[in-house]
Design an enzyme around this catalytic site. Sequence first.
Site, PDB file in Angstrom:
ATOM      1  N   CYS A   1      30.667  36.460  41.315  1.00  0.00           N
ATOM      2  CA  CYS A   1      31.408  36.092  40.116  1.00  0.00           C
ATOM      3  C   CYS A   1      30.742  36.827  38.959  1.00  0.00           C
ATOM      4  O   CYS A   1      29.546  36.621  38.691  1.00  0.00           O
ATOM      5  CB  CYS A   1      31.302  34.579  39.913  1.00  0.00           C
ATOM      6  SG  CYS A   1      32.053  33.983  38.394  1.00  0.00           S
TER       7      CYS A   1
ATOM      8  N   CYS B   1      36.200  41.250  37.491  1.00  0.00           N
ATOM      9  CA  CYS B   1      36.345  39.813  37.761  1.00  0.00           C
ATOM     10  C   CYS B   1      36.844  39.789  39.188  1.00  0.00           C
ATOM     11  O   CYS B   1      37.838  40.457  39.515  1.00  0.00           O
ATOM     12  CB  CYS B   1      37.368  39.179  36.826  1.00  0.00           C
ATOM     13  SG  CYS B   1      37.882  37.522  37.372  1.00  0.00           S
TER      14      CYS B   1
HETATM   15  N1  DGL Z   1      35.923  35.420  39.463  1.00  0.00           N
HETATM   16  C1  DGL Z   1      35.064  35.240  38.373  1.00  0.00           C
HETATM   17  C2  DGL Z   1      34.532  36.558  37.828  1.00  0.00           C
HETATM   18  O1  DGL Z   1      34.264  37.449  38.608  1.00  0.00           O
HETATM   19  C3  DGL Z   1      35.437  34.239  37.306  1.00  0.00           C
HETATM   20  C4  DGL Z   1      36.862  34.026  36.970  1.00  0.00           C
HETATM   21  C5  DGL Z   1      36.981  32.746  36.143  1.00  0.00           C
HETATM   22  O2  DGL Z   1      36.653  31.701  36.691  1.00  0.00           O
HETATM   23  O3  DGL Z   1      37.361  32.837  34.962  1.00  0.00           O
HETATM   24  O4  DGL Z   1      34.324  36.718  36.645  1.00  0.00           O
END
Ligand code: DGL
Length: 287
Positions: free
Chosen positions: A70, A210
């Site tokens: 993440c 993301c």
């Molecule tokens: N998938 C996550 C990232 O790589 C976070 C997305 C979220 O929860 O806003 O930033």
Amino acid sequence: MAIGVFDSGVGGLTVHRELTRRFPGRDFVYLADQANAPYGGRGGEEIVELTRAGCARLFDAGASVVVLACNTASAIALRRLQQTWIAGERDRLGRPLNVLGIIVPTIEAATGLPWSYEAERGGRLEGQKKSSLEVTGVFCTAATAMSRVYEIEIDKRRDDLAVFSEPCPGLAGLIELGASTEELKVVVDEHVDALRRRIGRHPDKAVLGCTHYEIVADLFMSALPPETTLIHQPSAVADALERYFTRHPDYPLGDGGRRDFLTTGVPGPQSERVSRFWGEPLSFDPA
Ligand code: DGL
């Protein structure tokens, strides 16, 4: 013992899939903090606290090394956890543990330089003349964009690379909720166009910064021109992890090929888009 993979939701599956291809015999535990997703619009302290709780849950489930799949958690929480929390966690559980992030491997892939380059050389790689400036676009959450981590860290290493982060608030949430292709396409097109207007042309390279966005990589690729190449974050993370485990063979990672998928949210089958990405229906168990 296992490799833990953490994300606010389904986005980290894009990294998990690549890691299980690279380390097929290892045990894996995936945790989606869907009760609190999306993270991208949350404040820093909240993101740190949620990430800490997620990592603790994964260590309790047998993970030795947790990969923060993440960008938001890696940008906001990783350093704090490494500096102020992980040592106490090792004492609590009495075994070697670590938390690794997704941004360092991505910056290594984007710059073509090892992370240690800046510390060892104490400066940037002097590039070609400004006329050949290469532009990298980073599509990411608002929290990641606000941290400016990609701009700062790439600028420390390469003076011939310009970085523009394009925050896409709401996009991860839509993917998490299983929005339709039509709805997602409108949002992706809008952000690709917004970035093009800010740069004055399309970027030479793009990072889907993301993990959720990798699930709709086809939409980004059709909105971007064919000349824009994507830096594939899941492979960059898998490459970095391979190097890490070679340097640190002491972590017990299990060898039964176990695959556990846990969620803090509503357990059960994930959206059709996630199943399509995954190749078969995927169901999460309660964390
Ligand atoms: N998938 C996550 C990232 O790589 C976070 C997305 C979220 O929860 O806003 O930033």
